[in-house]
Design an enzyme around this catalytic site. Structure first.
Site, mmCIF file in Angstrom:
data_model
loop_
_atom_site.group_PDB
_atom_site.id
_atom_site.type_symbol
_atom_site.label_atom_id
_atom_site.label_comp_id
_atom_site.label_asym_id
_atom_site.label_seq_id
_atom_site.Cartn_x
_atom_site.Cartn_y
_atom_site.Cartn_z
ATOM 1 N N GLY A 40 33.291 12.586 15.804
ATOM 2 C CA GLY A 40 32.264 13.369 15.047
ATOM 3 C C GLY A 40 32.930 14.510 14.223
ATOM 4 O O GLY A 40 32.332 15.074 13.382
ATOM 5 N N GLY A 41 33.978 14.891 14.593
ATOM 6 C CA GLY A 41 35.035 15.827 13.783
ATOM 7 C C GLY A 41 34.428 17.230 13.827
ATOM 8 O O GLY A 41 33.542 17.426 14.876
ATOM 9 N N CYS A 43 32.116 18.260 11.705
ATOM 10 C CA CYS A 43 30.834 18.386 11.654
ATOM 11 C C CYS A 43 29.901 18.342 12.806
ATOM 12 O O CYS A 43 29.096 19.134 12.940
ATOM 13 C CB CYS A 43 30.449 16.977 10.682
ATOM 14 S SG CYS A 43 28.501 16.808 10.467
ATOM 15 N N LYS A 52 23.638 24.732 12.773
ATOM 16 C CA LYS A 52 22.240 24.733 12.571
ATOM 17 C C LYS A 52 21.583 24.893 13.819
ATOM 18 O O LYS A 52 20.358 25.340 14.012
ATOM 19 C CB LYS A 52 21.819 23.562 12.057
ATOM 20 C CG LYS A 52 21.933 23.460 10.490
ATOM 21 C CD LYS A 52 23.403 23.491 9.789
ATOM 22 C CE LYS A 52 24.097 24.444 9.278
ATOM 23 N NZ LYS A 52 24.943 24.456 8.496
ATOM 24 N N TYR A 191 28.921 30.533 2.444
ATOM 25 C CA TYR A 191 27.807 29.808 3.298
ATOM 26 C C TYR A 191 28.214 30.063 4.809
ATOM 27 O O TYR A 191 27.149 30.511 5.721
ATOM 28 C CB TYR A 191 27.322 28.817 2.901
ATOM 29 C CG TYR A 191 28.071 27.382 3.507
ATOM 30 C CD1 TYR A 191 27.695 26.767 4.744
ATOM 31 C CD2 TYR A 191 29.431 27.074 3.050
ATOM 32 C CE1 TYR A 191 28.323 25.873 5.127
ATOM 33 C CE2 TYR A 191 29.822 25.818 3.418
ATOM 34 C CZ TYR A 191 29.407 25.313 4.509
ATOM 35 O OH TYR A 191 30.260 24.259 5.056
ATOM 36 N N HIS A 446 -0.539 17.623 -0.783
ATOM 37 C CA HIS A 446 -1.069 19.175 -0.791
ATOM 38 C C HIS A 446 -1.435 19.480 0.625
ATOM 39 O O HIS A 446 -2.214 18.640 1.283
ATOM 40 C CB HIS A 446 -2.395 19.257 -1.584
ATOM 41 C CG HIS A 446 -2.929 20.699 -1.449
ATOM 42 N ND1 HIS A 446 -2.290 21.863 -2.149
ATOM 43 C CD2 HIS A 446 -4.007 21.122 -1.119
ATOM 44 C CE1 HIS A 446 -3.068 22.794 -1.714
ATOM 45 N NE2 HIS A 446 -4.029 22.455 -1.198
HETATM 46 C C1 LIG Z 1 30.764 26.127 10.552
HETATM 47 C C2 LIG Z 1 30.723 24.993 9.657
HETATM 48 C C3 LIG Z 1 29.454 24.585 9.205
HETATM 49 C C4 LIG Z 1 29.292 23.675 8.258
HETATM 50 N N1 LIG Z 1 28.139 23.151 7.836
HETATM 51 C C5 LIG Z 1 27.912 21.974 7.278
HETATM 52 C C6 LIG Z 1 26.631 21.760 6.419
HETATM 53 O O1 LIG Z 1 25.836 22.166 6.778
HETATM 54 N N2 LIG Z 1 26.609 20.582 5.663
HETATM 55 C C7 LIG Z 1 27.750 20.040 5.177
HETATM 56 O O2 LIG Z 1 27.730 18.923 4.325
HETATM 57 N N3 LIG Z 1 29.006 20.353 5.771
HETATM 58 C C8 LIG Z 1 29.182 21.607 6.687
HETATM 59 N N4 LIG Z 1 30.539 21.743 7.104
HETATM 60 C C9 LIG Z 1 31.493 21.192 6.589
HETATM 61 C C10 LIG Z 1 31.804 19.521 7.079
HETATM 62 O O3 LIG Z 1 31.658 19.838 8.636
HETATM 63 C C11 LIG Z 1 32.836 18.841 6.548
HETATM 64 O O4 LIG Z 1 32.921 18.870 5.256
HETATM 65 C C12 LIG Z 1 33.076 17.565 7.527
HETATM 66 O O5 LIG Z 1 33.033 17.649 8.859
HETATM 67 C C13 LIG Z 1 34.097 16.673 6.933
HETATM 68 O O6 LIG Z 1 34.349 15.423 7.447
HETATM 69 P P1 LIG Z 1 35.837 14.817 7.367
HETATM 70 O O7 LIG Z 1 35.376 13.622 7.992
HETATM 71 O O8 LIG Z 1 36.322 14.881 6.222
HETATM 72 O O9 LIG Z 1 36.725 15.899 8.350
HETATM 73 P P2 LIG Z 1 36.465 16.366 9.919
HETATM 74 O O10 LIG Z 1 35.115 16.345 10.307
HETATM 75 O O11 LIG Z 1 37.228 17.611 9.925
HETATM 76 O O12 LIG Z 1 37.308 15.325 10.884
HETATM 77 C C14 LIG Z 1 38.519 15.031 10.765
HETATM 78 C C15 LIG Z 1 38.921 14.788 12.259
HETATM 79 O O13 LIG Z 1 40.308 14.207 12.077
HETATM 80 C C16 LIG Z 1 40.947 14.374 13.371
HETATM 81 N N5 LIG Z 1 42.341 14.543 12.958
HETATM 82 C C17 LIG Z 1 42.920 15.297 12.016
HETATM 83 N N6 LIG Z 1 44.172 15.016 12.290
HETATM 84 C C18 LIG Z 1 44.517 14.135 13.172
HETATM 85 C C19 LIG Z 1 45.671 13.066 13.474
HETATM 86 N N7 LIG Z 1 46.820 13.409 13.036
HETATM 87 N N8 LIG Z 1 45.351 12.341 14.478
HETATM 88 C C20 LIG Z 1 43.976 12.116 15.095
HETATM 89 N N9 LIG Z 1 43.093 12.626 14.346
HETATM 90 C C21 LIG Z 1 43.124 13.799 13.572
HETATM 91 C C22 LIG Z 1 40.343 15.666 13.954
HETATM 92 O O14 LIG Z 1 40.366 15.967 15.259
HETATM 93 C C23 LIG Z 1 38.953 15.669 13.252
HETATM 94 O O15 LIG Z 1 38.197 15.149 14.387
HETATM 95 C C24 LIG Z 1 30.420 23.061 7.805
HETATM 96 C C25 LIG Z 1 31.764 23.188 8.479
HETATM 97 C C26 LIG Z 1 31.811 24.219 9.278
HETATM 98 C C27 LIG Z 1 33.221 24.595 9.513
#
Ligand SMILES: Cc1cc2nc3c(=O)[nH]c(=O)nc-3n(C[C@H](O)[C@H](O)[C@H](O)COP(=O)(O)OP(=O)(O)OC[C@H]3O[C@@H](n4cnc5c(N)ncnc54)[C@H](O)[C@@H]3O)c2cc1C
Length: 467
Positions: A40-41, A43, A52, A191, A446
């Site tokens: 789930g990273g 997000c 949220k 934001y 409406h």
């Molecule tokens: C507080 C906050 C609020 C947010 N609110 C919103 C929102 O309302 N709407 C929205 O669209 N976006 C929002 N975002 C942004 C959103 O979370 C990111 O754009 C999104 O998570 C990006 O997804 P991603 O898959 O690129 O990376 P990530 O979600 O960052 O996932 C990357 C994953 O890779 C893993 N990883 C990294 N390196 C390695 C490695 N070498 N080996 C194994 N695993 C690894 C990490 O552990 C992580 O789980 C928010 C961010 C934050 C911090």
């Protein structure tokens, strides 16, 4: 050493990586996903969803306070009165964690259902086809692949003179508070800073927001952010614009616009000055990919400069949004399966879950002008919308931007309570190439906030009905 061989290897189980892996699994592509932390990273674990949840809890707490006999706003016009509320933050965080657990568990189940093999551990790139994983169980595993998908996401930017630790926190810690501080200084009025700063204020903290630019949400135009600035003031948030944080010394040292230096006393500091691609520490540099600053450079198919090495999501730079990462992930899986796809969305929705919310989809008036397009813009205020009155939320408006010659809609913006849900209609109309006449001629239920969308289109055509 234990070695696995697969067609697709995904590094990172955030919204980009896990969606790519699910779609690849659906398409019958043998897929392995490596995740160092939780599925789930950012997000699901420390970003979109927990923020949220906290914002919702804070809103409910604040709302309950309005019904209390001692509310500074006086008796509720709705005729409701209640005892002053209290909040058990540990339970709030527990509730939020429960949602996160349900969602991340769901991701695990979906990956399993689609035959994706998940390897829990930290991946280090050896070359464009080989990765070594230090598994969480201590084993080291080598994985060979045909396609390598980089989805390692982003990390919070630290201020070098005020590193994270102790009472200096990032959004991650701010989303799991053990207590609500009496005083909180938020550095950054983007934001994330405003969403969390507002939530903490509603939970009872005295909040000061320090921003180097001369306005909040610098990425959005002033007309859109005005209702948010008014709400910050109403909530009693102390906003210090054109001010730079210098460091921590018996409080937060701040240089104001006039050059004067002040010290803001505080119990906690939330640094929310941005996020940057996670480009170091896992062997990415060994591939010597073309880069855009810290972001991996990609084309409109998310290909990097190395054949069969792909990059998606935050690692590939702005806009760092979960829905962009997901859409890219889905597309890459389809391309690998042999489908012809390009990442060329007509618009990328962006939402700030501030109070009130802000939505931007497509071009804002300034962008249309800069592109040399003769555009019409029109807005419809929620003050003239019946539904907005019934939910006590008449602040804000819907704005449309369209070409003057053929009325093709180029952009939608809105600010107001609950407008995040209008982003769907905005995206549909732009992606489907709707004109002002299409939206103006569509029957909108409406009473809904969505009627303001139809009325904005009608107003741009010169014949709004309710204003
Ligand atoms: C507080 C906050 C609020 C947010 N609110 C919103 C929102 O309302 N709407 C929205 O669209 N976006 C929002 N975002 C942004 C959103 O979370 C990111 O754009 C999104 O998570 C990006 O997804 P991603 O898959 O690129 O990376 P990530 O979600 O960052 O996932 C990357 C994953 O890779 C893993 N990883 C990294 N390196 C390695 C490695 N070498 N080996 C194994 N695993 C690894 C990490 O552990 C992580 O789980 C928010 C961010 C934050 C911090």
């Amino acid at each position: 050493m234990n070695q696995l061989v697969t067609t697709l290897l995904v590094i990172g189980g955030g919204p980009g990586g896990y969606v790519a892996a699910i779609r690849a699994g659906q398409l019958g592509i043998p897929t392995i996903l490596v995740e160092a932390g939780q599925l789930g990273g950012t997000c699901l674990n420390i970003g979109c969803i927990p923020s949220k949840a906290l914002i919702h809890a804070a809103e409910e707490f604040e709302k309950a306070g309005h019904y209390a006999a001692d509310s500074p706003l006086g008796p509720s016009p709705l005729g409701i009165s209640a005892a002053a509320p209290s909040i058990d933050v540990t339970r709030t965080v527990g509730w939020k964690d429960g949602i996160v657990k349900r969602l991340t568990g769901g991701v695990g189940a979906l990956l399993k259902k689609n035959d994706v093999q998940v390897v829990n551990g930290f991946a280090r790139i050896l070359d464009g086809k080989t990765v070594e994983v230090k598994r969480t169980d201590g084993e080291v595993q080598r994985i060979r692949c045909e396609h390598l998908l980089l989805a390692a996401g982003s990390e919070a930017v630290e201020l070098p003179f005020m590193p994270f630790g102790g009472n200096v926190v990032s959004s991650t810690e701010a989303l799991s508070p053990q207590t609500i501080p009496k005083q909180l200084v938020v550095v950054g009025a983007g934001y994330i800073g405003l969403e969390l700063g507002t939530a903490y204020r509603k939970l009872g903290a005295e909040v000061t927001v320090v921003e180097a630019a001369d306005r909040i949400l610098p990425a959005y135009d002033a007309e859109l952010t005005k209702p948010v600035a008014a709400s910050l003031k109403r909530l009693g948030i102390d906003l210090r614009l054109s001010s730079s944080v210098l460091g921590l010394n018996a409080g937060v040292r701040v240089q104001q616009a006039n050059g004067e230096e002040i010290v803001l006393s505080t119990d906690r500091v939330l640094v929310a000055v941005g996020r940057r691609p996670r480009a170091g520490g896992w062997g990415l540099e060994s591939l010597q990919l073309d880069m855009n600053g810290r972001a991996v450079k990609i084309d409109d198919q998310c290909r990097t400069s190395m054949r069969n090495v792909w990059a998606i999501g935050d690692l590939a730079g702005e806009p760092m949004l979960a829905h962009r990462a997901m859409a890219q992930g889905e597309m890459v899986a389809e391309i690998i399966s042999g489908k012809r796809r390009h990442f060329t969305p007509a618009a990328m929705p962006a939402v700030c879950f501030t109070d009130p919310e802000v939505v931007v989809v497509g071009m804002v008036p300034g962008e249309a002008e800069a592109a040399g397009i003769d555009a019409i813009k029109a807005h419809f205020p929620f003050a003239a919308n019946g539904r907005a009155m019934t939910i006590e939320s008449t602040d804000g408006f819907v704005r449309v931007v369209a070409r003057r010659d053929n009325h093709l809609i180029l952009g939608w913006q809105a600010v107001g309570r609950g407008v995040s849900e209008l982003s769907t209609a905005f995206s549909h109309s732009i992606e489907l190439g709707a004109t002002l006449e299409d939206v103006g001629g569509t029957i909108h239920a409406h009473p809904t906030l969505g009627e303001a969308v139809q009325e904005a289109a009608l107003r741009a055509l010169g014949h709004a009905l309710h204003i």
